[in-house]
Design a protein around this motif. Structure first.
Motif, PDB file in Angstrom:
ATOM      1  N   UNK A 216      36.643  43.406  51.991  1.00  0.00           N
ATOM      2  CA  UNK A 216      37.141  42.353  51.443  1.00  0.00           C
ATOM      3  C   UNK A 216      36.504  42.138  49.697  1.00  0.00           C
ATOM      4  N   UNK A 217      36.416  40.984  49.514  1.00  0.00           N
ATOM      5  CA  UNK A 217      36.870  40.524  48.130  1.00  0.00           C
ATOM      6  C   UNK A 217      35.187  41.081  47.473  1.00  0.00           C
ATOM      7  N   UNK A 218      35.392  41.769  46.494  1.00  0.00           N
ATOM      8  CA  UNK A 218      34.229  42.660  45.882  1.00  0.00           C
ATOM      9  C   UNK A 218      33.774  41.424  45.065  1.00  0.00           C
ATOM     10  N   UNK A 219      34.134  39.795  45.038  1.00  0.00           N
ATOM     11  CA  UNK A 219      34.043  39.088  43.911  1.00  0.00           C
ATOM     12  C   UNK A 219      34.099  36.981  44.877  1.00  0.00           C
ATOM     13  N   UNK A 220      33.542  37.368  45.861  1.00  0.00           N
ATOM     14  CA  UNK A 220      32.972  36.498  46.542  1.00  0.00           C
ATOM     15  C   UNK A 220      32.169  35.401  46.423  1.00  0.00           C
ATOM     16  N   UNK A 221      31.271  35.702  45.157  1.00  0.00           N
ATOM     17  CA  UNK A 221      29.975  34.957  44.948  1.00  0.00           C
ATOM     18  C   UNK A 221      30.670  34.108  43.582  1.00  0.00           C
ATOM     19  N   UNK A 222      31.920  34.440  43.089  1.00  0.00           N
ATOM     20  CA  UNK A 222      32.705  33.884  42.050  1.00  0.00           C
ATOM     21  C   UNK A 222      32.178  33.998  40.816  1.00  0.00           C
ATOM     22  N   UNK A 223      32.163  32.965  39.831  1.00  0.00           N
ATOM     23  CA  UNK A 223      31.509  33.602  38.054  1.00  0.00           C
ATOM     24  C   UNK A 223      31.267  32.259  37.186  1.00  0.00           C
ATOM     25  N   UNK A 224      30.459  32.621  36.772  1.00  0.00           N
ATOM     26  CA  UNK A 224      30.285  31.829  35.977  1.00  0.00           C
ATOM     27  C   UNK A 224      29.913  31.875  34.642  1.00  0.00           C
ATOM     28  N   UNK A 225      29.529  30.873  33.995  1.00  0.00           N
ATOM     29  CA  UNK A 225      29.816  31.163  32.175  1.00  0.00           C
ATOM     30  C   UNK A 225      28.318  29.403  31.998  1.00  0.00           C
ATOM     31  N   UNK A 226      27.674  30.424  30.768  1.00  0.00           N
ATOM     32  CA  UNK A 226      26.942  29.334  30.532  1.00  0.00           C
ATOM     33  C   UNK A 226      25.928  29.736  28.861  1.00  0.00           C
ATOM     34  N   UNK A 227      25.057  29.582  28.629  1.00  0.00           N
ATOM     35  CA  UNK A 227      24.740  29.322  27.112  1.00  0.00           C
ATOM     36  C   UNK A 227      25.673  29.394  25.978  1.00  0.00           C
TER      37      UNK A 227
ATOM     38  N   UNK B 205      29.168  35.289  33.444  1.00  0.00           N
ATOM     39  CA  UNK B 205      28.457  36.098  34.959  1.00  0.00           C
ATOM     40  C   UNK B 205      29.976  36.428  35.409  1.00  0.00           C
ATOM     41  N   UNK B 206      29.361  37.256  36.485  1.00  0.00           N
ATOM     42  CA  UNK B 206      29.633  38.038  38.085  1.00  0.00           C
ATOM     43  C   UNK B 206      29.080  38.628  38.668  1.00  0.00           C
ATOM     44  N   UNK B 207      29.004  38.500  40.256  1.00  0.00           N
ATOM     45  CA  UNK B 207      27.654  39.636  40.506  1.00  0.00           C
ATOM     46  C   UNK B 207      28.878  40.366  41.581  1.00  0.00           C
ATOM     47  N   UNK B 208      29.461  41.505  41.420  1.00  0.00           N
ATOM     48  CA  UNK B 208      30.449  41.986  43.224  1.00  0.00           C
ATOM     49  C   UNK B 208      29.786  42.363  44.179  1.00  0.00           C
ATOM     50  N   UNK B 209      30.032  42.388  44.776  1.00  0.00           N
ATOM     51  CA  UNK B 209      29.342  42.719  46.428  1.00  0.00           C
ATOM     52  C   UNK B 209      29.887  44.391  47.185  1.00  0.00           C
ATOM     53  N   UNK B 210      29.046  44.452  47.335  1.00  0.00           N
ATOM     54  CA  UNK B 210      29.570  45.725  48.605  1.00  0.00           C
ATOM     55  C   UNK B 210      29.372  46.666  47.477  1.00  0.00           C
ATOM     56  N   UNK B 211      29.035  47.388  46.068  1.00  0.00           N
ATOM     57  CA  UNK B 211      29.114  48.600  45.888  1.00  0.00           C
ATOM     58  C   UNK B 211      27.954  49.531  46.217  1.00  0.00           C
ATOM     59  N   UNK B 212      27.686  50.686  46.595  1.00  0.00           N
ATOM     60  CA  UNK B 212      27.045  51.619  46.261  1.00  0.00           C
ATOM     61  C   UNK B 212      26.728  52.261  44.943  1.00  0.00           C
TER      62      UNK B 212
END
Length: 501
Positions: free
Chosen positions: A37-48, A57-64
């Motif tokens: 699947x897509x490791x970037x399923x949580x999307x992206x963001x910017x701030x401050x 920001x991003x948080x890839x999923x499924x990494x071991x």
């Protein structure tokens, strides 16, 4: 043979990568294993945002294990003009969250960014640096989004309104289910207590398509309230988790998970389960925004644990009691003593105005500023310093819209008006307690407008002469395609404290 043009291009990218702040390094992106699947399923963001940069920001999923994530920033959404590139390590110790702080970017510029991991590319995000010569800006104010209670369609309206920045003042997630009424979806899990459980709750929120579209469209500036950890907690004291050691562990887990899912600088997650989220932003001479932390440093609520209706409680007036902690109070006072902007915006979690409850006497809710009268007096004194031209308090928490005038003596609800207060409703949750709010304008004449029937957010157009505001309400929280509408317009005039309805 490599052409001269290609060689120059590679050299430019390497030089650009070297201009990232730590923890980005100019190394090659290596393939890393991740789940199907897509490791970037949580999307992206910017701030401050800053005049010379922002946090991505991003948080890839499924990494071991540890992974290397590539980053690109461009002038255009086609990434033909890449101005920065590099890579950053995603560590399991931080839930593989990626925080990138580019520096030396041009002010008042729109940028596009994306992440890469082993052939996968994230959605493209859009953000902007602050304009130090700003003459106008559009800010959205939001709070209180409960996954189960309603769809996040207000975010879709923010995208359509083309805001410059979102100020979120807390309850970005909820740790628990509550209330009666139809739910549109379920947490599908019990209340979180551990780091992994809070990570799952935050990740669930990040799958919402309207929230994802918004975080990819504009930068966010966020603080927290209580539900990011536990309802009505105060500093190191829980309201539900009574065992002190267990609550300290729960708070540390919740703080780290919040950091791992927010575009906020890595240096703000401090050792021993704490975080430094008190900060200030400036848009030239137009406006400043002081972002406060109303949970981590406060003393316990008066006359009992957690929020409750109290009356004739002497602890309310304890001069040692504080909503912000004395160090944060001093920080705000010093910043405002040297104010240089036309509008002094104060972003904090809850309502500052006096909220006298039905039944007369001294009945009040202990968890808001009404429970910390001496601390509120010190806040008002800081706002009355000569350098402050227009003080505007921005809050949330109470699940209803409010426009209030803040008098010099808010406890007695009298004296000249010294500040304006805008409290936004819940973005998606149930309304505040009607039995506490009914008839409030008769009990506090400084309340200019109050609505307890609608959810949504607040839109503020700020220029040198005035702030034009709109309470934007969602027509139906149970309809994922629901539109938003102007519930009420208001204005705050330069050098004329108070809200015009």
């Amino acid at each position: 043979m490599v052409s001269r043009r290609a060689l120059l291009g590679r050299t430019a990218l390497a030089l650009a990568a070297s201009r990232f702040l730590s923890p980005v390094t100019a190394i090659a992106v290596q393939p890393q294993p991740y789940a199907d699947g897509d490791p970037f399923m949580l999307g992206v963001a910017s701030g401050d945002p800053r005049p010379d940069g922002f946090v991505l920001w991003t948080r890839p999923l499924g990494l071991s294990g540890t992974a290397t994530v590539g980053v690109e920033i461009a002038d255009d959404d086609g990434f033909r003009r890449i101005v920065r590139s590099g890579s950053v390590t995603a560590s399991p110790a931080r839930g593989h969250a990626v925080h990138v702080e580019p520096v030396d970017l041009d002010p008042a510029r729109t940028y596009f960014y994306r992440f890469h991991l082993d052939g996968a590319t994230s959605p493209i995000g859009r953000t902007a640096t602050i304009d130090p010569q700003a003459t106008r800006m559009r800010l959205a104010l939001a709070a209180c989004q409960h996954w189960e209670h309603g769809w996040f369609s207000a975010y879709r309206d923010m995208v359509a309104q083309e805001i410059n920045v979102l100020l979120h003042v807390g309850d970005y997630i909820y740790e628990k289910s509550f209330g009666t009424g139809p739910d549109v979806r379920s947490f599908g899990a019990p209340d979180p207590f551990t780091l992994d459980e809070y990570r799952v709750r935050h990740a669930l929120y990040r799958t919402d398509p309207d929230l994802q579209a918004a975080t990819a469209a504009f930068p966010i500036i966020a603080t927290w309230d209580d539900h990011e950890v536990e309802n009505d907690y105060a500093s190191l004291q829980g309201s539900v988790t009574e065992d002190p050691a267990a609550f300290v562990a729960r708070r540390a887990a919740a703080y780290q998970a919040w950091f791992e899912h927010m575009p906020i600088s890595p240096r703000r997650l401090t050792p021993h389960g704490a975080a430094d989220i008190v900060r200030r932003f400036e848009w030239g001479a137009l406006a400043s925004l002081s972002v406060l932390d109303c949970r981590q440093f406060r003393t316990s609520q008066p006359c009992g644990r957690g929020g409750q209706v109290i009356a004739d409680c002497a602890e309310v007036f304890d001069p040692v009691a504080t909503m912000l902690g004395l160090e944060q109070e001093a920080w705000l006072r010093d910043r405002l003593a040297n104010e240089r902007t036309r509008w002094s915006l104060i972003g904090q979690a809850t309502m500052v105005s006096r909220l006298p409850l039905p039944g007369g006497g001294d009945a009040r809710w202990s968890d808001i500023w009404d429970g910390y009268a001496a601390s509120r007096d010190r806040l008002i004194a800081a706002l009355r310093q000569p350098a402050v031209r227009n003080a505007v308090l921005l809050g949330g928490d109470v699940h209803s819209f409010w426009a209030n005038d803040i008098p010099s003596d808010p406890e007695r609800m009298e004296g000249p008006v010294v500040a304006s207060e805008i409290v936004t409703s819940c973005l998606a949750s149930r309304s505040g307690p009607e039995e506490l709010f009914t008839g409030i304008q008769g009990r506090n004449p400084q309340v200019r407008f109050h609505d307890n029937d609608n959810a949504g957010y607040t839109l503020l157009d700020i220029d040198a002469e005035r702030i034009d505001g709109r309470f934007r309400a969602v027509r139906d929280l149970t309809d994922p395609n629901s539109a938003s509408f102007d519930l009420r317009r208001f204005a705050i005039e330069d050098r004329a404290p108070g809200v015009r309805i």
